[in-house]
Design an enzyme around this catalytic site. Sequence first.
Site, mmCIF file in Angstrom:
data_model
loop_
_atom_site.group_PDB
_atom_site.id
_atom_site.type_symbol
_atom_site.label_atom_id
_atom_site.label_comp_id
_atom_site.label_asym_id
_atom_site.label_seq_id
_atom_site.Cartn_x
_atom_site.Cartn_y
_atom_site.Cartn_z
ATOM 1 N N ASP A 291 -27.312 100.369 28.920
ATOM 2 C CA ASP A 291 -26.921 99.841 30.231
ATOM 3 C C ASP A 291 -27.819 98.693 30.701
ATOM 4 O O ASP A 291 -27.564 98.110 31.752
ATOM 5 C CB ASP A 291 -26.905 100.968 31.278
ATOM 6 C CG ASP A 291 -25.711 101.892 31.105
ATOM 7 O OD1 ASP A 291 -24.820 101.579 30.312
ATOM 8 O OD2 ASP A 291 -25.676 102.952 31.769
ATOM 9 N N ARG B 250 -14.702 105.485 23.074
ATOM 10 C CA ARG B 250 -15.339 106.526 23.884
ATOM 11 C C ARG B 250 -14.603 107.872 23.873
ATOM 12 O O ARG B 250 -14.064 108.329 24.893
ATOM 13 C CB ARG B 250 -15.545 106.041 25.323
ATOM 14 C CG ARG B 250 -16.475 104.857 25.372
ATOM 15 C CD ARG B 250 -16.733 104.387 26.759
ATOM 16 N NE ARG B 250 -17.734 105.160 27.463
ATOM 17 C CZ ARG B 250 -18.220 104.812 28.646
ATOM 18 N NH1 ARG B 250 -17.783 103.733 29.243
ATOM 19 N NH2 ARG B 250 -19.131 105.541 29.239
ATOM 20 N N CYS C 25 -11.823 102.281 26.646
ATOM 21 C CA CYS C 25 -12.157 101.420 27.767
ATOM 22 C C CYS C 25 -12.709 100.136 27.183
ATOM 23 O O CYS C 25 -12.822 99.994 25.963
ATOM 24 C CB CYS C 25 -13.135 102.084 28.722
ATOM 25 S SG CYS C 25 -14.791 102.156 28.094
ATOM 26 N N LYS D 140 -26.205 106.064 40.099
ATOM 27 C CA LYS D 140 -24.776 106.316 39.862
ATOM 28 C C LYS D 140 -24.589 107.411 38.821
ATOM 29 O O LYS D 140 -23.807 108.337 39.006
ATOM 30 C CB LYS D 140 -24.086 105.028 39.373
ATOM 31 C CG LYS D 140 -22.675 105.264 38.851
ATOM 32 C CD LYS D 140 -22.007 103.992 38.399
ATOM 33 C CE LYS D 140 -22.169 103.695 36.926
ATOM 34 N NZ LYS D 140 -21.428 104.600 36.018
ATOM 35 N N ASN D 141 -25.305 107.299 37.718
ATOM 36 C CA ASN D 141 -25.078 108.247 36.627
ATOM 37 C C ASN D 141 -25.662 109.636 36.898
ATOM 38 O O ASN D 141 -25.461 110.552 36.114
ATOM 39 C CB ASN D 141 -25.636 107.698 35.311
ATOM 40 C CG ASN D 141 -24.767 106.573 34.778
ATOM 41 O OD1 ASN D 141 -23.706 106.288 35.323
ATOM 42 N ND2 ASN D 141 -25.225 105.933 33.704
HETATM 43 C C1 UD1 Z 1 -23.115 107.610 29.875
HETATM 44 C C2 UD1 Z 1 -23.320 106.728 31.070
HETATM 45 C C3 UD1 Z 1 -23.175 105.265 30.656
HETATM 46 C C4 UD1 Z 1 -24.103 104.944 29.497
HETATM 47 C C5 UD1 Z 1 -23.914 105.933 28.376
HETATM 48 C C6 UD1 Z 1 -24.939 105.761 27.257
HETATM 49 C C7 UD1 Z 1 -22.540 108.138 32.872
HETATM 50 C C8 UD1 Z 1 -21.517 108.394 33.923
HETATM 51 N N1 UD1 Z 1 -22.327 107.091 32.075
HETATM 52 O O1 UD1 Z 1 -21.775 107.435 29.424
HETATM 53 O O2 UD1 Z 1 -23.524 104.468 31.796
HETATM 54 O O3 UD1 Z 1 -23.817 103.657 29.026
HETATM 55 O O4 UD1 Z 1 -24.055 107.282 28.863
HETATM 56 O O5 UD1 Z 1 -26.219 105.852 27.750
HETATM 57 O O6 UD1 Z 1 -23.539 108.830 32.799
HETATM 58 N N2 UD1 Z 1 -19.300 110.018 21.899
HETATM 59 C C9 UD1 Z 1 -18.508 110.627 20.954
HETATM 60 N N3 UD1 Z 1 -17.896 111.806 21.292
HETATM 61 C C10 UD1 Z 1 -18.039 112.385 22.513
HETATM 62 C C11 UD1 Z 1 -18.854 111.754 23.474
HETATM 63 C C12 UD1 Z 1 -19.472 110.554 23.129
HETATM 64 O O7 UD1 Z 1 -18.349 110.133 19.836
HETATM 65 O O8 UD1 Z 1 -17.459 113.453 22.745
HETATM 66 C C13 UD1 Z 1 -19.967 108.734 21.561
HETATM 67 C C14 UD1 Z 1 -19.533 107.561 22.450
HETATM 68 O O9 UD1 Z 1 -18.348 106.968 21.984
HETATM 69 C C15 UD1 Z 1 -20.722 106.637 22.343
HETATM 70 C C16 UD1 Z 1 -21.907 107.615 22.257
HETATM 71 O O10 UD1 Z 1 -21.349 108.866 21.852
HETATM 72 O O11 UD1 Z 1 -20.659 105.903 21.155
HETATM 73 C C17 UD1 Z 1 -22.666 107.806 23.539
HETATM 74 O O12 UD1 Z 1 -21.767 108.005 24.592
HETATM 75 P P1 UD1 Z 1 -22.093 108.928 25.838
HETATM 76 O O13 UD1 Z 1 -23.553 109.191 25.926
HETATM 77 O O14 UD1 Z 1 -21.186 110.096 25.826
HETATM 78 O O15 UD1 Z 1 -21.678 107.986 27.050
HETATM 79 P P2 UD1 Z 1 -21.124 108.494 28.425
HETATM 80 O O16 UD1 Z 1 -21.680 109.842 28.721
HETATM 81 O O17 UD1 Z 1 -19.660 108.288 28.520
#
Ligand code: UD1
Length: 419
Positions: free
Chosen positions: A306, A122, A117, A22-23
Amino acid sequence: MEKLVIQGGTPLEGDVVIGGAKNAVLPLLAATLLADGKMTIKNVPRLRDVYTTIKLLEGMGVTVEVDDDFNITTDASTINSYVAPYELVKTMRASILVLGPTLARYGESEVSLPGGCAIGSRPVNIHLSGLEAMGADITVHEGFIRARAKRLRGARYVMEKVTVTGTENLLMAAVLAEGTTILENSAREPEVTDLADCLNAMGAKISGAGTSTITVEGVERLKGIEYSVCPDRIETGTFLAGAAITGGHVRTLKADPAALDSVLQKFRDAGAYVQTGADWIDLDMRGRTLKAVDITTDPYPGFPTDMQAQFMAMNAFSQGIGVVVETIFENRMMHVAELMRMGANIRLEGNTAIVAGMPDLYGAPVMATDLRASASLILAGLAANGKTVVDRIYHTDRGYEKIEERLQHLGANIERVNT
Ligand code: UD1
Protein backbone atom coordinates in the site's frame (compact mmCIF):
# COMPACT_ATOMS: atom_id res chain seq x y z
CA MET A 1 -17.27 14.13 -11.66
CA GLU A 2 -15.02 15.39 -8.85
CA LYS A 3 -11.36 16.03 -9.58
CA LEU A 4 -8.36 17.39 -7.75
CA VAL A 5 -6.57 20.32 -9.36
CA ILE A 6 -3.00 20.76 -8.14
CA GLN A 7 -0.49 23.52 -8.87
CA GLY A 8 2.79 21.86 -8.07
CA GLY A 9 6.00 23.20 -6.64
CA THR A 10 5.19 24.22 -3.05
CA PRO A 11 7.08 22.30 -0.36
CA LEU A 12 4.72 20.83 2.26
CA GLU A 13 5.33 22.29 5.71
CA GLY A 14 3.54 21.71 9.02
CA ASP A 15 1.71 19.25 11.24
CA VAL A 16 -0.98 16.80 10.22
CA VAL A 17 -3.09 14.68 12.55
CA ILE A 18 -3.38 11.07 11.43
CA GLY A 19 -6.79 9.38 11.48
CA GLY A 20 -7.84 5.87 12.44
CA ALA A 21 -6.69 3.15 10.08
CA LYS A 22 -9.04 2.22 7.25
CA ASN A 23 -7.78 -1.34 7.26
CA ALA A 24 -8.37 -1.63 11.01
CA VAL A 25 -11.79 -0.01 11.24
CA LEU A 26 -13.37 -2.28 8.60
CA PRO A 27 -12.63 -5.54 10.49
CA LEU A 28 -13.50 -3.84 13.81
CA LEU A 29 -16.92 -2.87 12.48
CA ALA A 30 -17.40 -6.45 11.28
CA ALA A 31 -16.37 -7.66 14.75
CA THR A 32 -19.24 -5.68 16.30
CA LEU A 33 -21.48 -8.43 14.86
CA LEU A 34 -20.01 -10.70 17.54
CA ALA A 35 -20.93 -8.48 20.49
CA ASP A 36 -23.73 -9.14 22.95
CA GLY A 37 -25.12 -5.65 23.53
CA LYS A 38 -23.97 -2.31 22.23
CA MET A 39 -20.45 -1.73 20.98
CA THR A 40 -18.77 1.61 20.22
CA ILE A 41 -15.87 2.15 17.82
CA LYS A 42 -13.95 5.42 18.25
CA ASN A 43 -11.30 7.28 16.24
CA VAL A 44 -13.16 6.32 13.07
CA PRO A 45 -12.02 8.03 9.87
CA ARG A 46 -14.73 9.55 7.66
CA LEU A 47 -14.06 7.42 4.61
CA ARG A 48 -16.22 6.10 1.82
CA ASP A 49 -15.41 2.50 2.87
CA VAL A 50 -16.66 3.23 6.39
CA TYR A 51 -19.97 4.59 5.05
CA THR A 52 -20.24 1.47 2.87
CA THR A 53 -19.68 -0.75 5.93
CA ILE A 54 -22.36 1.14 7.87
CA LYS A 55 -24.74 0.55 4.96
CA LEU A 56 -23.79 -3.13 4.95
CA LEU A 57 -24.48 -3.53 8.69
CA GLU A 58 -27.74 -1.57 8.47
CA GLY A 59 -28.81 -3.72 5.54
CA MET A 60 -28.39 -6.75 7.82
CA GLY A 61 -30.72 -5.10 10.36
CA VAL A 62 -27.99 -4.00 12.79
CA THR A 63 -28.81 -0.74 14.58
CA VAL A 64 -26.05 1.77 13.87
CA GLU A 65 -25.74 5.18 15.54
CA VAL A 66 -23.13 7.73 14.53
CA ASP A 67 -22.48 10.67 16.86
CA ASP A 68 -21.07 14.13 16.05
CA ASP A 69 -17.49 12.92 16.57
CA PHE A 70 -18.15 10.03 14.19
CA ASN A 71 -18.00 7.43 16.98
CA ILE A 72 -20.01 4.47 15.75
CA THR A 73 -22.26 2.52 18.11
CA THR A 74 -23.80 -0.72 16.90
CA ASP A 75 -26.39 -3.07 18.35
CA ALA A 76 -26.49 -6.39 16.53
CA SER A 77 -29.49 -7.70 18.54
CA THR A 78 -31.78 -6.32 15.80
CA ILE A 79 -30.06 -8.34 13.04
CA ASN A 80 -32.54 -9.91 10.60
CA SER A 81 -30.44 -10.79 7.56
CA TYR A 82 -27.12 -12.52 7.08
CA VAL A 83 -26.57 -11.33 3.54
CA ALA A 84 -23.88 -9.03 2.10
CA PRO A 85 -25.35 -8.04 -1.28
CA TYR A 86 -23.50 -7.64 -4.57
CA GLU A 87 -24.24 -3.88 -4.74
CA LEU A 88 -22.03 -3.31 -1.70
CA VAL A 89 -19.43 -6.05 -2.17
CA LYS A 90 -18.66 -4.80 -5.67
CA THR A 91 -17.77 -1.35 -4.30
CA MET A 92 -15.84 -2.69 -1.30
CA ARG A 93 -14.19 -6.10 -1.33
CA ALA A 94 -13.61 -5.89 2.42
CA SER A 95 -17.35 -6.67 2.79
CA ILE A 96 -16.10 -10.28 2.87
CA LEU A 97 -15.13 -9.52 6.50
CA VAL A 98 -18.71 -10.10 7.68
CA LEU A 99 -18.55 -13.74 6.57
CA GLY A 100 -16.57 -15.11 9.54
CA PRO A 101 -18.34 -13.30 12.39
CA THR A 102 -21.86 -13.75 10.96
CA LEU A 103 -21.31 -17.46 10.43
CA ALA A 104 -19.74 -17.94 13.86
CA ARG A 105 -22.48 -16.11 15.72
CA TYR A 106 -25.64 -16.83 13.73
CA GLY A 107 -24.77 -20.12 12.03
CA GLU A 108 -25.20 -18.81 8.51
CA SER A 109 -23.90 -16.15 6.17
CA GLU A 110 -24.24 -15.20 2.53
CA VAL A 111 -21.74 -12.90 0.89
CA SER A 112 -21.67 -12.00 -2.76
CA LEU A 113 -18.50 -13.39 -4.27
CA PRO A 114 -16.04 -10.53 -4.75
CA GLY A 115 -14.89 -10.53 -8.33
CA GLY A 116 -11.60 -9.24 -9.60
CA CYS A 117 -10.63 -5.66 -9.03
CA ALA A 118 -8.29 -3.18 -10.63
CA ILE A 119 -5.20 -4.52 -8.88
CA GLY A 120 -5.74 -8.21 -9.59
CA SER A 121 -8.04 -11.21 -9.30
CA ARG A 122 -7.92 -11.25 -5.47
CA PRO A 123 -9.51 -14.62 -4.69
CA VAL A 124 -11.01 -15.53 -1.27
CA ASN A 125 -10.26 -19.27 -1.42
CA ILE A 126 -8.22 -19.17 1.80
CA HIS A 127 -11.06 -17.52 3.74
CA LEU A 128 -13.37 -20.28 2.56
CA SER A 129 -11.14 -23.27 3.06
CA GLY A 130 -10.20 -22.02 6.55
CA LEU A 131 -13.87 -21.86 7.50
CA GLU A 132 -14.38 -25.32 6.02
CA ALA A 133 -11.55 -26.59 8.20
CA MET A 134 -13.61 -25.29 11.16
CA GLY A 135 -16.56 -27.37 10.00
CA ALA A 136 -18.49 -24.88 7.87
CA ASP A 137 -20.52 -26.14 4.95
CA ILE A 138 -19.76 -23.78 2.07
CA THR A 139 -21.22 -23.56 -1.39
CA VAL A 140 -20.74 -21.00 -4.10
CA HIS A 141 -23.88 -20.57 -6.12
CA GLU A 142 -25.16 -17.85 -8.46
CA GLY A 143 -22.33 -15.53 -7.46
CA PHE A 144 -22.92 -15.95 -3.72
CA ILE A 145 -20.89 -17.65 -1.03
CA ARG A 146 -23.29 -19.51 1.24
CA ALA A 147 -21.85 -20.71 4.54
CA ARG A 148 -23.61 -22.74 7.23
CA ALA A 149 -22.46 -24.25 10.53
CA LYS A 150 -24.38 -25.10 13.71
CA ARG A 151 -21.28 -24.27 15.69
CA LEU A 152 -17.82 -23.96 14.25
CA ARG A 153 -15.17 -26.13 15.86
CA GLY A 154 -11.57 -25.29 16.47
CA ALA A 155 -9.01 -26.53 13.96
CA ARG A 156 -5.38 -26.16 13.03
CA TYR A 157 -5.22 -24.41 9.68
CA VAL A 158 -2.20 -23.39 7.61
CA MET A 159 -2.92 -20.49 5.27
CA GLU A 160 -1.18 -21.21 1.97
CA LYS A 161 -0.47 -17.50 1.48
CA VAL A 162 -0.29 -14.63 3.93
CA THR A 163 -3.66 -12.90 3.70
CA VAL A 164 -4.69 -9.96 5.86
CA THR A 165 -8.48 -10.08 5.60
CA GLY A 166 -8.29 -13.90 5.42
CA THR A 167 -6.53 -14.00 8.80
CA GLU A 168 -9.05 -11.50 10.20
CA ASN A 169 -12.06 -13.47 8.93
CA LEU A 170 -10.77 -16.73 10.41
CA LEU A 171 -9.90 -15.00 13.68
CA MET A 172 -13.42 -13.61 14.00
CA ALA A 173 -14.83 -17.05 13.26
CA ALA A 174 -12.53 -18.87 15.69
CA VAL A 175 -13.36 -16.71 18.72
CA LEU A 176 -16.80 -18.31 19.05
CA ALA A 177 -15.81 -21.79 17.79
CA GLU A 178 -15.83 -24.79 20.09
CA GLY A 179 -12.30 -25.62 21.18
CA THR A 180 -8.91 -24.40 20.07
CA THR A 181 -8.01 -22.95 16.67
CA ILE A 182 -4.42 -22.54 15.55
CA LEU A 183 -3.93 -20.27 12.54
CA GLU A 184 -0.54 -20.83 10.93
CA ASN A 185 1.10 -18.45 8.44
CA SER A 186 -1.12 -15.67 9.76
CA ALA A 187 -0.74 -12.10 8.60
CA ARG A 188 1.25 -10.04 11.12
CA GLU A 189 -0.06 -6.62 10.07
CA PRO A 190 -0.73 -4.14 12.91
CA GLU A 191 -4.40 -4.08 11.87
CA VAL A 192 -4.65 -7.82 12.67
CA THR A 193 -3.17 -7.16 16.11
CA ASP A 194 -5.61 -4.27 16.61
CA LEU A 195 -8.52 -6.59 15.83
CA ALA A 196 -7.18 -9.28 18.20
CA ASP A 197 -6.74 -6.67 20.97
CA CYS A 198 -10.34 -5.57 20.49
CA LEU A 199 -11.67 -9.16 20.46
CA ASN A 200 -9.69 -9.96 23.63
CA ALA A 201 -11.17 -6.89 25.32
CA MET A 202 -14.60 -8.27 24.31
CA GLY A 203 -13.75 -11.51 26.14
CA ALA A 204 -12.02 -13.59 23.46
CA LYS A 205 -8.97 -15.69 24.24
CA ILE A 206 -6.45 -15.00 21.50
CA SER A 207 -2.69 -15.26 21.83
CA GLY A 208 0.08 -14.79 19.29
CA ALA A 209 -1.48 -11.97 17.24
CA GLY A 210 1.33 -10.10 15.51
CA THR A 211 3.19 -13.39 14.97
CA SER A 212 2.56 -15.95 12.27
CA THR A 213 0.93 -18.43 14.68
CA ILE A 214 -2.29 -17.23 16.30
CA THR A 215 -4.00 -19.46 18.87
CA VAL A 216 -7.64 -18.97 19.77
CA GLU A 217 -9.53 -20.68 22.59
CA GLY A 218 -13.19 -20.44 21.61
CA VAL A 219 -15.61 -18.83 24.08
CA GLU A 220 -19.41 -18.92 24.36
CA ARG A 221 -20.05 -15.20 23.97
CA LEU A 222 -18.40 -11.82 23.61
CA LYS A 223 -19.49 -8.57 25.19
CA GLY A 224 -19.85 -5.13 23.64
CA ILE A 225 -17.13 -2.63 24.57
CA GLU A 226 -15.71 0.74 23.52
CA TYR A 227 -12.64 0.50 21.32
CA SER A 228 -10.47 3.09 19.59
CA VAL A 229 -9.03 2.35 16.12
CA CYS A 230 -5.22 2.36 15.72
CA PRO A 231 -3.57 5.08 13.58
CA ASP A 232 -3.45 4.66 9.82
CA ARG A 233 0.15 3.78 8.94
CA ILE A 234 -0.43 4.15 5.19
CA GLU A 235 -1.97 7.61 5.56
CA THR A 236 1.02 8.50 7.75
CA GLY A 237 3.46 7.25 5.13
CA THR A 238 1.64 9.12 2.38
CA PHE A 239 1.88 12.51 4.14
CA LEU A 240 5.56 11.86 4.90
CA ALA A 241 6.08 11.03 1.23
CA GLY A 242 4.49 14.41 0.47
CA ALA A 243 7.23 16.11 2.48
CA ALA A 244 9.94 13.99 0.85
CA ILE A 245 8.80 14.54 -2.73
CA THR A 246 8.33 18.33 -2.36
CA GLY A 247 11.49 18.96 -0.33
CA GLY A 248 9.40 20.01 2.66
CA HIS A 249 9.05 19.29 6.37
CA VAL A 250 6.03 17.47 7.83
CA ARG A 251 5.27 16.13 11.28
CA THR A 252 2.56 13.47 11.55
CA LEU A 253 0.77 13.49 14.91
CA LYS A 254 -1.22 10.68 16.60
CA ALA A 255 0.79 8.26 14.47
CA ASP A 256 2.42 4.92 15.31
CA PRO A 257 6.12 4.96 14.32
CA ALA A 258 6.61 1.31 15.31
CA ALA A 259 4.16 0.20 12.61
CA LEU A 260 6.24 1.95 9.94
CA ASP A 261 9.77 0.63 10.57
CA SER A 262 10.39 -0.64 7.04
CA VAL A 263 8.91 2.50 5.46
CA LEU A 264 10.87 4.92 7.67
CA GLN A 265 14.07 3.06 6.80
CA LYS A 266 13.35 3.63 3.09
CA PHE A 267 12.69 7.33 3.71
CA ARG A 268 16.09 7.53 5.40
CA ASP A 269 17.69 5.64 2.50
CA ALA A 270 16.04 8.21 0.19
CA GLY A 271 17.93 10.97 2.00
CA ALA A 272 15.25 12.23 4.42
CA TYR A 273 15.99 13.24 7.99
CA VAL A 274 13.46 11.28 10.05
CA GLN A 275 12.84 11.62 13.78
CA THR A 276 10.23 9.81 15.85
CA GLY A 277 8.58 10.13 19.26
CA ALA A 278 6.02 7.95 21.02
CA ASP A 279 3.20 9.01 18.70
CA TRP A 280 4.73 11.32 16.10
CA ILE A 281 7.04 11.16 13.10
CA ASP A 282 8.91 14.15 11.70
CA LEU A 283 10.35 14.07 8.19
CA ASP A 284 12.58 16.92 7.05
CA MET A 285 13.72 17.04 3.44
CA ARG A 286 14.66 20.73 3.29
CA GLY A 287 17.99 21.27 1.60
CA ARG A 288 18.47 17.55 1.06
CA THR A 289 18.66 15.55 -2.17
CA LEU A 290 16.02 12.90 -2.85
CA LYS A 291 17.73 9.65 -3.84
CA ALA A 292 16.13 6.73 -5.66
CA VAL A 293 15.54 3.62 -3.53
CA ASP A 294 14.93 -0.03 -4.35
CA ILE A 295 11.64 -1.39 -2.99
CA THR A 296 10.28 -4.91 -2.81
CA THR A 297 6.81 -5.25 -1.32
CA ASP A 298 6.24 -7.96 1.27
CA PRO A 299 3.77 -8.91 3.97
CA TYR A 300 4.32 -7.05 7.27
CA PRO A 301 6.90 -6.32 8.66
CA GLY A 302 8.19 -6.01 5.08
CA PHE A 303 7.58 -2.98 2.90
CA PRO A 304 3.79 -2.56 2.41
CA THR A 305 2.28 -2.89 -1.03
CA ASP A 306 0.00 0.00 0.00
CA MET A 307 3.08 2.32 -0.03
CA GLN A 308 4.54 1.07 -3.30
CA ALA A 309 2.85 3.60 -5.58
CA GLN A 310 3.84 6.55 -3.36
CA PHE A 311 7.51 5.50 -3.41
CA MET A 312 7.30 5.03 -7.17
CA ALA A 313 6.30 8.70 -7.44
CA MET A 314 9.18 9.69 -5.14
CA ASN A 315 11.65 7.70 -7.23
CA ALA A 316 10.39 9.44 -10.36
CA PHE A 317 11.60 12.78 -8.90
CA SER A 318 14.82 11.50 -7.36
CA GLN A 319 18.47 11.25 -8.25
CA GLY A 320 19.53 7.80 -9.49
CA ILE A 321 17.72 4.63 -10.45
CA GLY A 322 15.32 2.74 -8.21
CA VAL A 323 13.91 -0.72 -8.82
CA VAL A 324 10.39 -1.32 -7.50
CA VAL A 325 9.17 -4.92 -7.29
CA GLU A 326 5.53 -5.69 -6.46
CA THR A 327 5.14 -9.20 -5.03
CA ILE A 328 1.68 -9.08 -3.40
CA PHE A 329 -0.69 -8.15 -6.20
CA GLU A 330 -0.45 -9.15 -9.85
CA ASN A 331 -1.57 -5.89 -11.40
CA ARG A 332 -0.59 -3.03 -9.15
CA MET A 333 1.45 -0.92 -11.53
CA MET A 334 -1.25 1.10 -13.24
CA HIS A 335 0.06 4.38 -11.84
CA VAL A 336 3.22 3.84 -13.92
CA ALA A 337 1.58 4.80 -17.20
CA GLU A 338 -0.02 7.85 -15.58
CA LEU A 339 3.29 8.97 -14.02
CA MET A 340 4.89 8.60 -17.45
CA ARG A 341 2.31 11.05 -18.80
CA MET A 342 3.90 13.55 -16.41
CA GLY A 343 7.33 12.84 -17.85
CA ALA A 344 8.50 10.08 -15.51
CA ASN A 345 11.15 7.76 -16.87
CA ILE A 346 9.98 4.26 -15.92
CA ARG A 347 10.50 0.92 -17.62
CA LEU A 348 8.00 -1.75 -16.66
CA GLU A 349 8.91 -5.43 -16.89
CA GLY A 350 6.03 -7.45 -15.47
CA ASN A 351 5.78 -6.53 -11.82
CA THR A 352 9.15 -4.80 -11.75
CA ALA A 353 9.49 -1.09 -12.46
CA ILE A 354 12.87 0.45 -13.15
CA VAL A 355 12.58 4.12 -12.35
CA ALA A 356 15.22 6.59 -13.50
CA GLY A 357 14.74 9.77 -11.50
CA MET A 358 14.25 13.06 -13.36
CA PRO A 359 15.00 16.54 -12.03
CA ASP A 360 11.66 17.88 -13.28
CA LEU A 361 8.30 16.44 -14.15
CA TYR A 362 5.42 18.48 -15.50
CA GLY A 363 1.77 18.58 -14.57
CA ALA A 364 -0.75 16.73 -16.73
CA PRO A 365 -4.31 15.43 -16.61
CA VAL A 366 -4.09 11.95 -15.03
CA MET A 367 -6.54 9.30 -13.94
CA ALA A 368 -6.60 7.40 -10.65
CA THR A 369 -7.08 3.67 -11.14
CA ASP A 370 -7.13 2.57 -7.50
CA LEU A 371 -6.75 4.02 -4.02
CA ARG A 372 -2.98 4.05 -3.62
CA ALA A 373 -2.37 4.85 -7.30
CA SER A 374 -4.42 7.98 -6.69
CA ALA A 375 -2.11 8.90 -3.79
CA SER A 376 0.95 8.56 -6.00
CA LEU A 377 -0.55 10.85 -8.64
CA ILE A 378 -1.44 13.48 -6.05
CA LEU A 379 2.14 13.33 -4.71
CA ALA A 380 3.55 13.66 -8.20
CA GLY A 381 1.22 16.60 -8.86
CA LEU A 382 2.43 18.34 -5.69
CA ALA A 383 6.04 18.14 -6.90
CA ALA A 384 5.57 18.68 -10.65
CA ASN A 385 5.88 21.94 -12.54
CA GLY A 386 2.50 23.34 -13.50
CA LYS A 387 -1.03 22.01 -13.22
CA THR A 388 -2.06 18.41 -12.61
CA VAL A 389 -5.70 17.34 -12.70
CA VAL A 390 -6.39 14.01 -11.00
CA ASP A 391 -9.58 12.36 -12.20
CA ARG A 392 -11.60 9.54 -10.56
CA ILE A 393 -10.77 10.67 -7.06
CA TYR A 394 -13.57 8.56 -5.61
CA HIS A 395 -10.73 6.08 -5.23
CA THR A 396 -8.89 8.61 -3.01
CA ASP A 397 -11.96 9.16 -0.83
CA ARG A 398 -12.07 5.44 -0.02
CA GLY A 399 -8.91 5.81 2.04
CA TYR A 400 -8.01 9.45 2.72
CA GLU A 401 -10.29 11.77 4.70
CA LYS A 402 -10.54 15.33 3.32
CA ILE A 403 -7.23 14.94 1.53
CA GLU A 404 -7.28 18.35 -0.15
CA GLU A 405 -8.10 20.24 3.08
CA ARG A 406 -5.28 18.57 4.95
CA LEU A 407 -2.79 19.16 2.13
CA GLN A 408 -3.93 22.80 1.91
CA HIS A 409 -3.18 23.09 5.62
CA LEU A 410 0.37 21.96 4.78
CA GLY A 411 0.62 24.73 2.18
CA ALA A 412 -0.26 22.78 -0.94
CA ASN A 413 -2.04 24.48 -3.81
CA ILE A 414 -4.79 21.91 -4.33
CA GLU A 415 -8.53 22.11 -4.72
CA ARG A 416 -11.44 19.83 -5.38
CA VAL A 417 -13.54 20.79 -8.37
CA ASN A 418 -16.74 19.33 -9.73
CA THR A 419 -16.92 19.31 -13.51
C1 UD1 B 1 -5.48 -6.16 2.64
C2 UD1 B 1 -5.65 -4.67 2.71
C3 UD1 B 1 -5.02 -4.03 1.48
C4 UD1 B 1 -3.58 -4.47 1.32
C5 UD1 B 1 -3.48 -5.97 1.35
C6 UD1 B 1 -2.04 -6.47 1.36
C7 UD1 B 1 -7.70 -4.46 3.97
C8 UD1 B 1 -9.14 -4.07 3.99
N1 UD1 B 1 -7.07 -4.38 2.80
O1 UD1 B 1 -6.21 -6.63 1.51
O2 UD1 B 1 -5.08 -2.61 1.68
O3 UD1 B 1 -3.10 -4.01 0.09
O4 UD1 B 1 -4.10 -6.49 2.54
O5 UD1 B 1 -1.34 -5.93 2.42
O6 UD1 B 1 -7.14 -4.79 5.00
N2 UD1 B 1 -5.04 -14.25 -1.66
C9 UD1 B 1 -5.36 -15.48 -2.16
N3 UD1 B 1 -6.43 -16.14 -1.60
C10 UD1 B 1 -7.17 -15.62 -0.59
C11 UD1 B 1 -6.83 -14.35 -0.08
C12 UD1 B 1 -5.75 -13.68 -0.65
O7 UD1 B 1 -4.72 -15.99 -3.08
O8 UD1 B 1 -8.12 -16.28 -0.14
C13 UD1 B 1 -3.89 -13.51 -2.25
C14 UD1 B 1 -4.29 -12.17 -2.88
O9 UD1 B 1 -4.74 -12.33 -4.20
C15 UD1 B 1 -2.99 -11.40 -2.82
C16 UD1 B 1 -2.37 -11.89 -1.49
O10 UD1 B 1 -3.03 -13.12 -1.19
O11 UD1 B 1 -2.15 -11.78 -3.87
C17 UD1 B 1 -2.54 -10.94 -0.33
O12 UD1 B 1 -3.86 -10.49 -0.28
P1 UD1 B 1 -4.59 -10.15 1.08
O13 UD1 B 1 -3.61 -9.98 2.18
O14 UD1 B 1 -5.70 -11.11 1.29
O15 UD1 B 1 -5.22 -8.72 0.75
P2 UD1 B 1 -6.56 -8.18 1.36
O16 UD1 B 1 -6.76 -8.76 2.72
O17 UD1 B 1 -7.67 -8.25 0.38
